[in-house]
Design an enzyme around this catalytic site. Structure first.
Site, PDB file in Angstrom:
ATOM      1  N   ASP B  13       0.797  -1.237   0.000  1.00 15.50           N
ATOM      2  CA  ASP B  13       0.000   0.000   0.000  1.00 15.50           C
ATOM      3  C   ASP B  13       0.824   1.278   0.000  1.00 15.50           C
ATOM      4  OD1 ASP B  13      -2.545  -1.299   0.047  1.00 15.50           O
ATOM      5  OD2 ASP B  13      -2.180  -1.768   2.163  1.00 15.50           O
ATOM      6  N   GLY B  17       1.463   1.343  -7.455  1.00 17.19           N
ATOM      7  CA  GLY B  17       0.627   1.575  -8.628  1.00 17.19           C
ATOM      8  C   GLY B  17       0.878   2.957  -9.197  1.00 17.19           C
ATOM      9  N   HIS B  55      -3.452  -2.126  -6.643  1.00 13.26           N
ATOM     10  CA  HIS B  55      -2.602  -0.971  -6.882  1.00 13.26           C
ATOM     11  C   HIS B  55      -3.447   0.146  -7.464  1.00 13.26           C
ATOM     12  CE1 HIS B  55       0.999  -3.979  -7.254  1.00 13.26           C
ATOM     13  NE2 HIS B  55       0.443  -3.969  -6.064  1.00 13.26           N
ATOM     14  N   ARG B 164      -2.032 -24.837 -14.815  1.00 11.21           N
ATOM     15  CA  ARG B 164      -1.230 -23.689 -15.241  1.00 11.21           C
ATOM     16  C   ARG B 164      -1.871 -23.069 -16.475  1.00 11.21           C
ATOM     17  NH1 ARG B 164       3.922 -23.754 -12.705  1.00 11.21           N
ATOM     18  NH2 ARG B 164       4.149 -25.624 -11.438  1.00 11.21           N
ATOM     19  N   ARG B 314      -4.343  -0.081   9.143  1.00  9.06           N
ATOM     20  CA  ARG B 314      -3.715   0.531  10.326  1.00  9.06           C
ATOM     21  C   ARG B 314      -2.633   1.512   9.886  1.00  9.06           C
ATOM     22  NH1 ARG B 314      -1.470  -5.028  12.155  1.00  9.06           N
ATOM     23  NH2 ARG B 314      -0.973  -4.117  14.177  1.00  9.06           N
ATOM     24  N   SER B 412       6.186  11.918  -4.324  1.00  5.92           N
ATOM     25  CA  SER B 412       4.782  11.947  -4.708  1.00  5.92           C
ATOM     26  C   SER B 412       3.983  12.736  -3.693  1.00  5.92           C
ATOM     27  CB  SER B 412       4.247  10.514  -4.809  1.00  5.92           C
ATOM     28  OG  SER B 412       2.839  10.542  -4.912  1.00  5.92           O
TER      29      SER B 412
END
Lengths: 323, 434
Positions: B13, B17, B55, B164, B314, B412
């Site tokens: 997190d 992304g 993301h 697969r 959290r 960012s």
């Protein structure tokens, strides 16, 4: 750390995949578009450029233009689906180190909505986006001619390629179709489709001469196409391009055919090596490619549709003909 | 700019992304006009985890998508996604994600996707087993996402015939293998939730294979030669299966290792970019030394609520001890990307933890070593009792560079690509030309 955002319903997924099948690469055309996509519109374009850069110091321009009219049936869709693989094929075995590929489409200036569509020279998969923007013509006239001469005029006079301009190395131009060109690129049509206006109509033989100064020019005739077996068609293109007319009996092999043609011309491989590379990569196109290129090799012999060189059965590539 | 690997140094997190989106988008901008090429990103390659990744990317025009299996560069035209053999591919969730991308105006997302035939498939049976097992743990839940990722990995270890991606090209074999997974699930969890039958699943998976290109091992090396590739990691290093705080980990190698393996096979290399927030977060249970309930209350995350299977989101203070540990187990980075600097700027009360009070002593470095789950479990027990020793955060970028000994190359300040600022000299584009 993550989540389960997307539905995992088995039936919804099934329906979704089914619904999206076939809509893929043809989004622009299938979306109901009736005009040339602005990115592919040749009108007002000074030049499509293939330039050397830090990443691609020795660019090599490769143009691929195909007929999108009705006579080609499902051929344009197959091409649109297959051509994105071309770049990978050229790079994988090092046939060309820095290819810049341009895609375009040819229609009929006398009756079509999109007589000419030309993308940019691209060095990466962005060329897929150009393919996706190509408008497919449904109809097509009955005159067995398309405006290849306009495409050739554009490639001859509205492209600027560093491989030739800086290094004197010719690029490649592949046209794929099943019809004749008109005998001249007409002033009026040039003005309407491309812009600018030469003093007079330009005869196609002159365009071919101009083009061949800067490009190796090939014409590929897919054997599944409507007019493919027509004698006049062969005579017409052979008359203009000589041995550089290729007959392809399996359109799925179009990328492999182009890649090997370039590989051979670049002296990167001989035909046997190229066919081995195809087999290695798990491609089953070897036999068709071999037939198409063996004909190129056998230019001194008259071209015959049905002649399969000996030893080239469906069992796989065995030829080691050196071009 | 060369190839770049993007890995989250925390518990996930941190903003992988948005960083991946930025790299793809700005590289495209820089290469704008003619000539083409140079800095453009050709593809995003996923090298760990599966459909549970989340993301979040917000486009400059406000469009938002939570990328799970598609690469976070998908908003940039021409950028493809390749799911490497290390990915656990969930064809069902993939269909829904593609639908959403299409709804946002991304043309033909499935056409821009390739999947390695060796990639394991996550099925509804793995997912149901995951949920049944996690429910049985009661209060001792691991914080799973309930997407069957761990079950897919563990099933494959025990069963050579685990399905697969390549199996989807062979309907009979696919059906046989799916039926085996279903039988296994039914036997192991007789009271588990209902699952679709193997035939229905096989039909959906076959449709997946008809629509998405399944490729061999030669695809990625070719892709690496056609242009710049961004390797997008999932989860975070502190959740790594071997280096995370056992058992609160993901069944996935979250370090640079898988990406480095793929690059080495192709004879290529990449710059290593570590992503972190200016503060710390953890989604789900497990040790979180710098957790601060006041921050949790004040800094809710727009895209991370309490998940049914994961538990609460959290928030805590910047944890230099844990981040240094992450750097040590990954072998270090070439540069750092720091996100959420806008939040840090608005919260002068944020702090940085340089050491822990643990077992009666002050600890600034956590022990690392070769894979050993007993050692990791012991570390987890100690971390659960550790207390943070704080200093003021100060200027976050300078504090982070000093504490971690690596340059910050991308800052960012908000969710969109336009909120990113590349550093003066250390732009991400320069990563490979140092």
């Amino acid at each position: 750390m993550g989540s389960g955002n997307w539905s995992t319903d088995v039936y919804a997924a099934h329906a979704s995949y089914r619904a999206s099948t076939g809509a893929s690469a043809f989004a622009y055309s299938d979306g109901g578009a009736t005009a040339v996509h602005p990115d592919l519109d040749p009108r007002g374009v000074t030049a499509r450029e293939s330039r050397d850069s830090a990443d691609h110091p020795e660019s090599l321009a490769i143009g691929v233009l195909f007929d999108v009219t009705g006579s080609m049936g499902t051929v344009p869709r197959t091409l649109q689906a297959k051509l994105p693989d071309l770049l990978g094929l050229l790079l994988r075995k090092g046939y060309v180190e820095h290819p810049h590929i341009l895609f375009g489409a040819v229609g009929d200036a006398t009756c079509d909505r999109a007589p000419l569509q030309v993308g940019q020279f691209e060095a990466d998969n962005r060329m897929d986006d150009d393919l996706g923007k190509i408008l497919l013509e449904g109809g097509g006239g009955g005159q067995m001619r398309e405006s290849y001469e306009l495409a050739m005029y554009f490639m001859a006079r509205h492209t600027s390629i560093d491989c030739f301009d800086k290094r004197g190395k010719r690029g490649y131009l592949f046209m794929i179709g099943d019809e004749l060109a008109y005998p001249k690129a007409k002033r009026r049509e040039i003005a309407a489709v491309i812009g600018g206006e030469p003093d007079e109509d330009v005869p196609i033989a002159e365009l071919v001469r101009e083009l061949q100064r800067r490009y190796d020019v090939y014409f590929i005739i897919p054997e599944g196409a409507y007019h493919a077996g027509n004698r006049e068609l062969k005579d017409f293109w052979q008359g203009l391009l000589g041995q550089n007319v290729l007959y392809l009996d399996d359109l799925d092999a179009v990328c492999e055919t182009i890649a090997l043609t370039v590989g051979l011309a670049e002296d990167a491989i001989d035909l046997g090596e190229g066919l081995e590379h195809l087999a290695e990569a798990g491609s089953d196109a070897g036999a068709s490619v071999s037939r198409a290129l063996a004909r190129l090799d056998a230019a001194r012999a008259p071209v015959a549709v049905s002649s399969t060189p000996p030893g080239l059965d469906a069992s796989g590539p065995t030829a080691t003909t050196r071009l | 700019m060369g190839h770049v690997i993007v890995v989250d140094l925390g518990f996930g997190d941190a903003g992988k992304g948005t960083v991946v989106d930025h790299l793809c988008r700005t590289a495209a901008l820089r290469a704008g006009g003619r000539p083409p090429t140079s800095n453009k990103v050709t593809a995003v390659v996923r090298f760990n985890g599966g459909a549970q990744a989340a993301h979040n990317v917000v486009a400059p025009d406000g469009r938002h998508h939570t990328f799970a299996q598609f690469g976070s560069g998908t908003f940039t035209p021409g950028v493809r996604t390749h799911l490497s053999r290390f990915m656990l591919v969930d064809p069902l969730a993939l269909a829904a994600e593609a639908e959403h991308l299409r709804a946002l105006g991304v043309p033909d997302p499935l056409g821009r996707l390739t999947v390695d035939g060796e990639a394991l498939l996550t099925t509804p049976y793995h997912r149901a087993a995951n949920r049944a097992r996690e429910s049985a743990r009661g209060a001792a839940r691991h914080g799973s996402c309930g997407m069957g990722i761990g079950e897919t990995a563990s099933y494959a270890l025990a069963h050579d015939d685990a399905p697969r991606a390549g199996d989807c090209l062979s309907p009979a074999r696919l059906r046989r293998r799916l039926a085996a997974v279903r039988d296994w699930y039914r036997a192991a969890f007789p009271g588990g939730e209902d699952v679709p039958d193997a035939g229905a699943c096989a039909e959906a998976f076959t449709a997946f294979a008809e629509r998405v290109r399944i490729v061999g091992p030669g695809h990625l090396p070719a892709l690496l030669r056609t242009g710049n590739v961004v390797f997008e990691g999932a989860q975070g290093v502190l959740l790594d299966e071997w280096h995370g705080f056992h058992p609160y980990t993901t069944w996935s190698t979250t370090t640079f290792a898988n990406a480095e393996t793929l690059l080495a096979e192709a004879g290529a290399s990449a710059a290593r970019l570590g992503v972190l927030r200016a503060y710390a977060t953890r989604h789900g249970p497990g040790p979180f030394v710098t957790e601060d309930p006041a921050l949790t209350a004040d800094l809710p995350d727009r895209h991370n609520g309490t998940g049914r299977w994961q538990g609460a989101f959290r928030v805590g203070h910047l944890d230099a001890v844990a981040l240094r540990y992450a750097l040590e187990v990954t072998g270090g980075v070439d540069g750092l990307a720091v996100t959420h600097l806008d939040v840090a700027g608005a919260r002068p009360d944020l702090r940085v933890c340089h050491s822990y009070e643990m077992d009666g002593e002050r600890v600034g470095r956590l022990e690392t070593g070769p894979p050993d789950l007993d050692r990791q479990a012991a570390l987890t027990r100690r971390l659960l009792t550790a207390r943070p020793v704080y200093a003021p955060l100060g200027r976050p970028v300078e504090t982070i560079e000093a504490a971690l000994g690596a340059p910050v190359v991308l800052r960012s300040h908000g969710p969109a690509s336009t909120d990113k600022r590349s550093d003066h000299f250390w732009t991400p584009i320069d990563l490979s030309v140092r």
